[in-house]
Design an enzyme around this catalytic site. Structure first.
Site, mmCIF file in Angstrom:
data_model
loop_
_atom_site.group_PDB
_atom_site.id
_atom_site.type_symbol
_atom_site.label_atom_id
_atom_site.label_comp_id
_atom_site.label_asym_id
_atom_site.label_seq_id
_atom_site.Cartn_x
_atom_site.Cartn_y
_atom_site.Cartn_z
ATOM 1 C CB VAL A 1 -0.954 -0.013 1.211
ATOM 2 C CG1 VAL A 1 -1.713 1.301 1.316
ATOM 3 C CG2 VAL A 1 -1.928 -1.170 1.095
ATOM 4 C CB ALA A 2 3.906 2.171 1.893
ATOM 5 C CD GLU B 1 -3.220 4.093 -2.389
ATOM 6 O OE1 GLU B 1 -3.345 5.006 -1.565
ATOM 7 O OE2 GLU B 1 -2.220 3.357 -2.452
ATOM 8 C CG ASP C 1 -5.678 20.274 -43.818
ATOM 9 O OD1 ASP C 1 -5.502 21.037 -42.843
ATOM 10 O OD2 ASP C 1 -6.810 20.018 -44.265
ATOM 11 C CG ASP D 1 -10.570 20.235 -43.711
ATOM 12 O OD1 ASP D 1 -10.054 19.384 -44.465
ATOM 13 O OD2 ASP D 1 -10.639 21.438 -43.993
ATOM 14 C CG ASP E 1 -6.959 15.765 -43.941
ATOM 15 O OD1 ASP E 1 -5.917 15.692 -44.602
ATOM 16 O OD2 ASP E 1 -7.775 16.694 -44.038
ATOM 17 C CG ASN F 1 -1.114 6.717 0.394
ATOM 18 O OD1 ASN F 1 -0.308 7.460 0.946
ATOM 19 N ND2 ASN F 1 -0.781 5.510 -0.041
ATOM 20 C CB THR G 1 -1.602 13.199 0.984
ATOM 21 O OG1 THR G 1 -1.483 11.806 0.663
ATOM 22 C CG2 THR G 1 -1.365 13.398 2.472
#
Length: 857
Positions: free
Chosen positions: A269-270, A274, A316, A615, A619, A709, A712
Site C-alpha cells: 500500500v505504501a 493507488e 493540411d 478536415d 485526412d 494517501n 493527501t
C-alpha cells in the site's frame, strides 16, 4: 460527329436501360450492401479487463486478496473501492472513442438515383450495385465509385478525399485526355452540372472503403500513457520485491506469519500510489474542460497531455492554414497593368487598388470590362448572410464565386448585369478545351466572353492581339503561377445585332480583357501561429493535396518555409524519396491519404511526436495514426472529427498552440503530483523498513497508510492538477520523446524530499516511543502533515491567488487528518489515539520542514 463522340454516345446508349431489377437484386446478394464494414465491437467486460491490466491495479488486486485472506475487510474494501473508481472512469472514456469507421457511413449518400429497367428510380445508397447507372445532379453525393458515361459541365468537389481545394471537371473518357477525369469516387459532391455514371466499385472496394481499411489499426499509446506504464511497472516490481524481502526476513527472525503478512500488505500500500490513475484522469479531465473554453474539444483524455509533447505539427492547407475560400488577389489588363484586390471571404465588399488609388467602375473601365465579363461567363451564385450562416457563401464553383465577389468590390451588380446581358448560348468548360465561352444579347447586339486557362486562351489563335501583348500576358501569367496563384485569362468581343449566337463561329478575333489571379488566402492568424510553434520548439509541416507551387507559396507566406528554401516534396514521387529527405522536408504536395499516412509513419519512426490537423476524409487515416489527431469542427467532415483526438470548434490553427500550452501545463502538473505522491510513498516505505530497526515493530497500519494517501492524494492531488501554467512554458522546447516522466531530475527530487519526510516521521515516532507516548499516532499525523506541507510548496506561482483551491484542499485534508486522531469512529477504524497539546505542537512544528524540503530544489 467525331469518332470519340460516336464512341461516347454508343457507350451511353448501351447502358441507357441500366440493370434489371432482378439482376440488381442478384448482385446485391452476391457483393453485399454498398456500405463500409462494421467496426468490431469491444464488449464491456473486455474494456474492464484492459483497465485491470494496469500494473498498479494488478498489485492492488493482489494486496486486496491478501487483505481479505487476513480477515481485514475494512482495508480490503478501501482498496477495492479505489480500483472500482479508477476502472469506471477509464471504461467511460473508452466507450466514447474509436468511432471513426462507423462515421464514414454518414458520408455516403443516403439515397441515390439509378436507372433500372430503363426507368429512373430512387433507391437507398446501400442498394447500389456494380453495373448500376447513376443519375447525378448538382448538390448530390456520389454514392459509389463510378465512370462517367455522360457529362454536361460536370464539376465535382473531391477535396474531402484528395485535399485539392478546387473542384475537378469530369468528362467522358475518350482516351485522349487524363483518364482520371472520367472517374468518380464515393463520397465526393457534384458542384455543378449533371451526368450519368456507371458504378465500378461499392462498399469496401470503393475509395471510401480503402480509406476505412487504412483506419483499421487502433490508436496507439500516447507518450504520457507509455511513460506511466513504465512508472507503474517499476513501482509494481519494487513493491513485490520489497514484500518478498520483508516477509522473508521476518519469517527468518521467527516473527508471526500473520504479522508479517500485515506488514507486507502495508508495504504494498505504501509503495503503490493507488490514487495515481484517478488523479491523472482528473487532471486530464480538468485540462479538457479548460481546453473546451478555448475552443478545443477533447475526444480522448490522454490527448490533453499529448499536445504538450508534440515536436512536429503536420497540417493540411485548405481550411486550416488557409481560409478555405477562393479569393481574387490581383488582376492585370493590357492597358492598365496590375491592380490588387482587398477583402475577405465571398462578401462583395472590399477595395480594388492600383498603386494607392482606389478604383471604381468609372475610373477603371479596363478593370470594369474584365470583371463584367468574368461575372457574365459564370455559373456560380453568392448567397448573402442568413440567421443560420452569418457569412456570404458560394453556390457552385468557388473560383467563379470569387469572380462575382471581386466584381461586387468594384461596384458591379451581378443580377443587374445578367438582366442587361442575358445568356443566349454557351460552350461549357471541359478538360480538353480548358475554357468556357458564353454569348449574351444586349440592345446593341451580342457580347461574346471566353474565360479559361491562360495557355488555352492566349495560344489558340482566337485573339486579335499583337504578339507583344500576348507575350506580356504569358509572362505575367507565369509570374502569378510562380506565386502559387491560379490564373484565368478573359477575352471578349462584340457582334452586331442579327448575328447568329453560335459560339463556334463567334469564338474568334477576341480582344484580351486581362488576367485574374485567384488563391485560397492564408488565415490572418496563420503566420503568428507558425511563429509561436517555432518558438515553442514545434516544427510545422504542411501536407496538402494541392499543386507544389501553391503549397510552396502558402508555406513561404506563413513562415513554414524560409524564403530561400524552396524544397517541396511532390508525393507522386514519394516512393522514390528517402526517409532522410522526408524528415528534412517541411512541405509535401499532391499527397493522397496513403501518402499522408506514410509521411506520418516516417516522422514517428524518427522519434518525433506528431500532431496532425485536417478536415477531410482524406485526412482521417493520418489523424488516426498520429499521436494526436486534430480535426476542424466547423468545416471538417464527420469522419475527420471522429478519427481525431481533438476537435477545434473555431477551426483556428492558433487554438492548437493554446491547446499545446494547456498540454504542457497538464504534464507539468502531473509531474508535480508525482513528486508530491511518490515522495510520500518513498517516505512510507522508508518508515516501514527502518522503523523496526529502531524498535518500532509496525510503524503504520495498512488502514492508516490508505487514509493518509486518500487525504493527501485526494483533494490536494486534484488541486495540484489545477495549477496555472508556469511562466515561459511556450518558450521552451518540447521534452524529449524518450524522456521518462520521472526524468529531468524528478526522481532525484523525489528521493530528497522523501528522505526529509521520512526523517521527520521517524524522528517524531522514535521520540514518542522513547518517552512512552502514542508514537504510532504521532507518526501517522506527522507523515500526513509533512506531505501536505510539501503539497503547499508545490505551487507553480507561489505568492499568488491563481489557484485558491490548493490551500483550501490542504487545509481540509489537514482537518481530516486531525479528525483521524480525535473522532472516536475514525480512531476505531484507523487504530489511533488522541495526542496532547504538546505532542500535537511538536509534530506540527516538525511537519513544517516539508515546505523548505521542496523549495530547496
Amino acid at each position: 460527329m467525331t469518332a470519340s463522340e460516336q464512341t461516347t454516345t454508343a457507350a451511353a446508349s448501351s447502358h441507357a436501360a441500366g440493370l434489371s431489377v432482378s439482376e440488381a437484386a442478384r448482385r446485391l446478394e452476391r457483393d453485399g450492401p454498398n456500405a463500409l464494414p462494421a467496426q468490431r465491437r469491444v464488449r464491456l467486460w473486455q474494456r474492464v479487463l484492459m483497465q485491470l491490466r494496469d500494473p498498479l491495479v494488478a498489485v492492488l488486486l493482489v494486496a486486496a486478496a491478501l487483505t481479505i485472506g487476513t480477515g481485514d475487510w475494512t482495508d480490503a474494501g478501501v482498496i477495492l473501492l479505489v480500483i472500482a473508481v479508477n476502472t469506471s472512469v477509464g471504461v467511460a472514456q473508452e466507450v466514447k472513442a474509436d468511432q471513426a469507421i462507423a462515421a464514414l457511413d454518414a458520408m455516403t449518400a443516403p439515397r441515390a438515383r439509378v436507372i433500372r429497367d430503363g426507368v429512373q428510380r430512387e433507391t437507398s445508397s446501400a442498394d447500389v450495385v456494380v453495373g448500376d447507372v447513376l443519375v447525378l445532379g448538382e448538390g448530390e453525393i456520389v454514392p459509389a465509385d463510378a465512370t462517367v458515361l455522360q457529362a454536361a459541365a460536370l464539376l465535382v468537389d473531391e477535396s474531402a478525399l484528395t485535399g485539392e481545394s478546387v473542384p475537378v471537371d469530369k468528362t467522358v473518357d475518350d482516351r485522349r485526355a487524363d483518364t482520371s477525369a472520367s472517374l468518380l469516387s464515393a463520397g465526393t459532391v457534384v458542384v455543378r452540372g449533371h451526368g450519368l455514371a456507371l458504378v465500378t466499385a461499392t462498399g469496401a472496394d470503393s475509395a471510401m472503403g480503402r480509406i476505412a481499411a487504412l483506419m483499421s489499426a487502433g490508436p496507439t499509446l500516447t507518450p504520457l500513457q507509455r511513460r506511466l506504464v513504465g512508472v507503474g511497472r517499476a513501482l509494481a516490481i519494487a513493491a513485490v520485491v520489497l514484500c518478498a524481502i520483508v516477509l522473508g526476513l521476518g519469517l527468518a527472525r521467527g516473527q508471526a506469519v500473520e504479522l508479517m503478512i500485515v506488514t507486507a500488505i502495508s508495504l504494498v500500500v505504501a509503495a503503490v500510489p493507488e490514487s495515481l490513475p484517478a488523479v491523472v484522469t482528473l487532471a486530464l479531465a480538468l485540462g479538457a474542460r479548460r481546453m473546451a473554453t478555448r475552443n478545443a474539444l477533447v475526444r480522448r483524455l490522454p490527448a490533453v497531455e499529448t499536445l504538450g509533447s508534440v515536436t512536429v505539427l503536420a497540417t493540411d492547407k485548405t481550411g486550416t492554414i488557409t481560409e478555405g475560400v477562393m479569393l481574387v488577389q490581383a488582376v492585370w489588363t493590357p492597358t492598365g497593368g496590375d491592380a490588387r484586390i482587398e477583402g475577405t471571404g465571398y462578401a462583395p465588399a472590399g477595395r480594388i487598388l492600383r498603386g494607392e488609388l482606389v478604383l471604381d467602375a468609372v475610373r477603371a473601365t479596363d478593370v470594369a470590362d474584365l470583371l463584367t465579363a468574368a461575372a457574365l461567363c459564370n455559373d456560380a451564385t453568392l448567397r448573402p448572410p442568413t440567421d443560420q450562416d452569418p457569412a456570404w457563401t458560394a453556390l457552385g464553383d468557388p473560383i467563379e464565386a470569387a469572380l462575382l465577389a471581386a466584381a461586387g468590390k468594384l461596384g458591379l451588380d451581378t443580377p443587374q448585369l445578367t438582366c442587361a446581358f442575358p445568356r443566349v448560348a454557351e460552350v461549357p468548360f471541359d478538360s480538353d478545351r480548358r475554357r468556357m465561352t458564353t454569348v449574351h444579347r444586349y440592345v446593341g447586339g451580342l457580347r461574346v466572353v471566353c474565360k479559361g486557362a491562360p495557355e488555352a486562351v492566349l495560344r489558340t489563335g482566337m485573339l486579335a492581339e499583337p504578339p507583344s501583348v500576348l507575350d506580356e500576358a504569358l509572362r505575367r501569367a507565369e509570374r502569378f503561377a510562380r506565386d502559387g496563384l491560379r490564373v484565368l485569362a478573359v477575352a471578349g468581343a462584340e457582334a452586331p445585332a442579327g448575328t447568329a449566337p453560335d459560339p463556334a463561329t463567334l469564338e474568334q478575333d477576341l480582344r484580351l480583357l486581362g488576367l485574374i489571379a485567384v488563391f485560397d488566402p492564408p488565415r490572418a492568424s496563420a503566420a503568428a501561429t507558425v511563429a509561436a510553434c517555432r518558438a515553442a520548439g514545434i516544427t510545422p509541416v504542411l501536407i496538402t493535396g494541392d499543386h507544389p507551387a501553391t503549397a510552396r507559396s502558402i508555406a513561404r507566406g506563413v513562415g513554414i518555409l524560409d524564403h530561400d528554401d524552396g524544397r517541396v516534396i511532390d508525393c507522386r514521387n514519394l516512393d522514390e524519396t528517402s526517409a532522410d529527405e522526408i524528415r528534412a522536408a517541411r512541405v509535401f504536395a499532391r499527397a493522397l491519404p496513403a501518402q499522408k499516412l506514410a509521411v506520418i509513419e516516417v516522422l514517428r519512426a524518427a522519434g518525433d511526436i506528431v500532431a496532425m490537423t485536417g478536415d477531410g476524409v482524406n485526412d482521417a487515416p493520418a489523424l488516426r495514426r498520429a499521436e494526436i489527431g486534430v480535426a476542424m469542427g466547423r468545416r471538417g467532415t464527420e469522419v475527420a472529427r471522429q478519427a481525431a483526438d481533438l476537435v477545434l470548434a473555431d477551426d483556428e490553427l492558433a487554438t492548437v498552440v493554446a491547446a499545446a500550452e494547456e498540454g504542457r501545463r497538464v504534464y507539468a502538473n502531473i509531474r508535480r503530483f508525482l513528486l508530491y505522491a511518490l515522495a510520500g510513498g518513498t517516505a512510507e516505505i522508508t518508515v516501514m523498513l527502518l522503523g523496526p530497526l529502531g524498535g518500532l515493530a509496525l510503524p503504520l497500519l495498512p488502514s492508516q497508510i490508505l487514509w493518509i494517501n486518500l487525504l493527501t492524494h485526494g483533494l490536494p492531488g486534484v488541486a495540484l492538477g489545477s495549477e496555472p501554467v508556469e511562466p515561459g512554458t511556450m518558450r521552451r522546447p518540447p521534452r524529449p520523446a524518450a524522456e521518462s516522466v520521472l526524468g529531468a531530475g524528478l526522481w532525484q527530487s523525489i528521493l530528497r524530499v522523501g528522505a526529509v519526510i521520512s526523517a521527520v516521521t521517524l524522528g517524531v515516532a522514535l521520540w514518542g516511543h522513547a518517552s512512552g507516548r502514542p508514537w504510532q499516532s504521532m507518526a501517522f499525523f506527522a507523515l500526513g502533515a509533512t506531505q501536505l506541507a510539501v503539497g503547499l510548496a508545490s505551487r507553480a506561482r507561489p505568492g499568488t491567488r491563481t489557484n485558491p483551491l490548493l490551500p483550501a484542499a490542504i487545509a481540509g485534508a489537514l482537518a481530516l487528518q486531525l479528525a483521524g486522531l480525535y473522532l472516536a469512529p475514525l480512531r476505531d477504524l484507523l487504530g489511533t489515539h488522541p495526542l496532547t497539546a504538546l505532542e500535537l505542537l511538536v509534530v506540527c512544528a516538525a511537519s513544517t520542514l516539508g515546505y523548505p524540503a521542496l523549495k530547496l530544489d
